[in-house]
Scaffold this motif. Structure first.
Motif, short mmCIF file in Angstrom:
data_model
loop_
_atom_site.label_atom_id
_atom_site.label_comp_id
_atom_site.label_asym_id
_atom_site.label_seq_id
_atom_site.Cartn_x
_atom_site.Cartn_y
_atom_site.Cartn_z
N GLU A 1 0.84 -1.21 0.00
CA GLU A 1 0.00 0.00 0.00
C GLU A 1 0.87 1.26 0.00
N GLN A 2 1.88 1.28 0.84
CA GLN A 2 2.75 2.45 0.91
C GLN A 2 3.62 2.58 -0.33
N LEU A 3 4.05 1.48 -0.90
CA LEU A 3 4.80 1.56 -2.17
C LEU A 3 3.93 2.13 -3.27
N GLY A 4 2.66 1.76 -3.28
CA GLY A 4 1.73 2.35 -4.24
C GLY A 4 1.60 3.84 -4.05
N ASN A 5 1.52 4.27 -2.80
CA ASN A 5 1.44 5.70 -2.50
C ASN A 5 2.73 6.43 -2.88
N LEU A 6 3.85 5.73 -2.74
CA LEU A 6 5.16 6.34 -3.02
C LEU A 6 5.45 6.51 -4.49
N ARG A 7 4.80 5.72 -5.33
CA ARG A 7 5.20 5.68 -6.73
C ARG A 7 5.13 7.05 -7.40
N GLU A 8 4.00 7.72 -7.28
CA GLU A 8 3.85 8.98 -8.01
C GLU A 8 4.81 10.07 -7.53
N PRO A 9 4.92 10.32 -6.21
CA PRO A 9 5.85 11.38 -5.81
C PRO A 9 7.31 11.08 -6.09
N ILE B 1 12.10 11.30 -9.27
CA ILE B 1 13.40 10.96 -8.67
C ILE B 1 13.99 9.75 -9.38
N PHE B 2 13.21 8.68 -9.52
CA PHE B 2 13.82 7.44 -9.99
C PHE B 2 13.86 7.30 -11.51
N ILE B 3 12.89 7.83 -12.23
CA ILE B 3 12.89 7.63 -13.68
C ILE B 3 14.13 8.23 -14.33
N PRO B 4 14.49 9.50 -14.06
CA PRO B 4 15.71 10.04 -14.69
C PRO B 4 16.97 9.29 -14.26
N PHE C 1 9.88 -6.81 9.81
CA PHE C 1 8.51 -6.40 10.13
C PHE C 1 7.89 -7.30 11.19
N GLU C 2 8.21 -8.59 11.12
CA GLU C 2 7.69 -9.56 12.10
C GLU C 2 8.67 -9.78 13.24
N GLY C 3 9.48 -8.78 13.54
CA GLY C 3 10.45 -8.90 14.63
C GLY C 3 11.68 -9.65 14.20
N LYS C 4 11.89 -10.83 14.78
CA LYS C 4 13.07 -11.64 14.45
C LYS C 4 12.85 -12.53 13.23
N THR C 5 11.62 -12.56 12.72
CA THR C 5 11.28 -13.49 11.63
C THR C 5 11.28 -12.77 10.30
N VAL C 6 12.19 -13.16 9.40
CA VAL C 6 12.25 -12.55 8.08
C VAL C 6 11.15 -13.14 7.20
N GLY C 7 10.63 -12.31 6.30
CA GLY C 7 9.59 -12.78 5.40
C GLY C 7 9.52 -11.93 4.14
N TYR C 8 8.53 -12.22 3.32
CA TYR C 8 8.44 -11.57 2.02
C TYR C 8 8.23 -10.06 2.15
N ALA C 9 7.55 -9.61 3.19
CA ALA C 9 7.37 -8.17 3.39
C ALA C 9 8.72 -7.46 3.46
N ASP C 10 9.69 -8.10 4.10
CA ASP C 10 11.03 -7.52 4.21
C ASP C 10 11.71 -7.45 2.84
N PHE C 11 11.44 -8.44 2.00
CA PHE C 11 12.03 -8.45 0.67
C PHE C 11 11.39 -7.38 -0.22
N VAL C 12 10.11 -7.13 -0.01
CA VAL C 12 9.41 -6.10 -0.79
C VAL C 12 9.98 -4.73 -0.46
N TRP C 13 10.07 -4.41 0.83
CA TRP C 13 10.59 -3.10 1.21
C TRP C 13 12.10 -3.03 0.99
N GLY C 14 12.79 -4.11 1.30
CA GLY C 14 14.24 -4.13 1.06
C GLY C 14 14.57 -3.92 -0.40
N GLY C 15 13.76 -4.49 -1.29
CA GLY C 15 13.97 -4.30 -2.72
C GLY C 15 13.87 -2.85 -3.13
N TRP C 16 12.93 -2.12 -2.52
CA TRP C 16 12.79 -0.69 -2.84
C TRP C 16 13.98 0.10 -2.31
#
Length: 239
Positions: free
Chosen positions: A106-114, A118-121, A183-198
């Motif tokens: 959800e936040q990545l979607g919100n971040l895309r336009e602003p 920055i990132f396209i150029p 995000f889940e404390g000590k447990t790594v998961g896909y959410a971390d990969f999504v934000w880490g990728g950004w």
């Protein structure tokens, strides 16, 4: 290629070639985390459609990441790939049932336009090989309705000011489990990969981009700790 090896299609960069785009980063992180054998095939933007169209359902735009599974099945879209990997190789788990995944998306979607100015150029001028530059320029200028050079003028401090509330919402999500660093404390998961990728995307396109992202976050250390914790799965980025 052994029949147990996955093929990952990724977007190349200027030398030294390595992964840079946030979407293939999600898949690469998942593959590295699960310890799965894979090889990378690098595909320039204009070559994606010709290479993919005979192997996937007809769509307007073919995208990377795409993988070929060991059984020969082609899968496009990082989330669909994650689901397929989790089904076939359930351990270690990507925790695709985590509520943080939808919240981060959800936040990545919100971040895309602003953040687009920055990132396209920076992708065009700092990352892409000549083989992809014309395709990228043409498609993105059509999308934003102006030249990349004009669009880049909108990518200053005001862009990060507009993006800051959304980055700070991710900061708050990362702090919900204070034992961290995931995000889940000590447990790594896909959410971390999504934000880490950004974050890795911002880090790769320019030093000022990652600096702007970290400043906008309000608490850079939270995000730097996540990147540090992801290092076992970010080191393989060039093959």
């Amino acid at each position: 290629m052994s029949n147990q090896e996955i093929v990952l299609f990724d977007l190349p960069s200027k030398p030294p070639n390595k992964t840079w785009s946030p979407n293939p980063w999600k898949t690469r992180l998942a593959l590295n985390y699960k310890g799965l054998p894979y090889k990378t095939e690098w595909v320039e933007y204009p070559d994606i459609k010709p290479k993919f169209q005979d192997h996937l359902p007809k769509v307007d735009v073919y995208t990377i990441p795409t993988v070929i599974m060991p059984d020969g099945k082609w899968i496009m879209d990082s989330m669909e790939i994650a689901k397929a990997l989790e089904e076939k190789y359930p351990e270690p788990s990507l925790h695709l049932d985590s509520p943080y995944i939808a919240k981060v998306f959800e936040q990545l979607g919100n971040l895309r336009e602003p953040t687009m100015p920055i990132f396209i150029p920076r992708v065009l001028f700092n990352i892409l090989n000549e083989a992809s530059q014309e395709y990228f320029r043409t498609t993105r200028e059509k999308a934003v309705g102006k030249t990349i050079e004009e669009f880049a003028k909108e990518g200053g401090p005001a862009a990060w000011e507009a993006a800051a509330p959304y980055v700070q919402k991710v900061t708050a999500l990362l702090k919900e489990n204070p034992e961290g660093p995931f995000f889940e404390g000590k447990t790594v998961g896909y959410a971390d990969f999504v934000w880490g990728g950004w974050l890795l995307f911002m880090k790769t396109i320019s030093e000022d981009a990652i600096a702007g992202a970290l400043k906008a976050s309000g608490e850079p250390e939270v995000h730097l700790k996540l990147l540090e914790a992801l290092k076992p799965w970010t080191e393989r980025d060039d093959h």
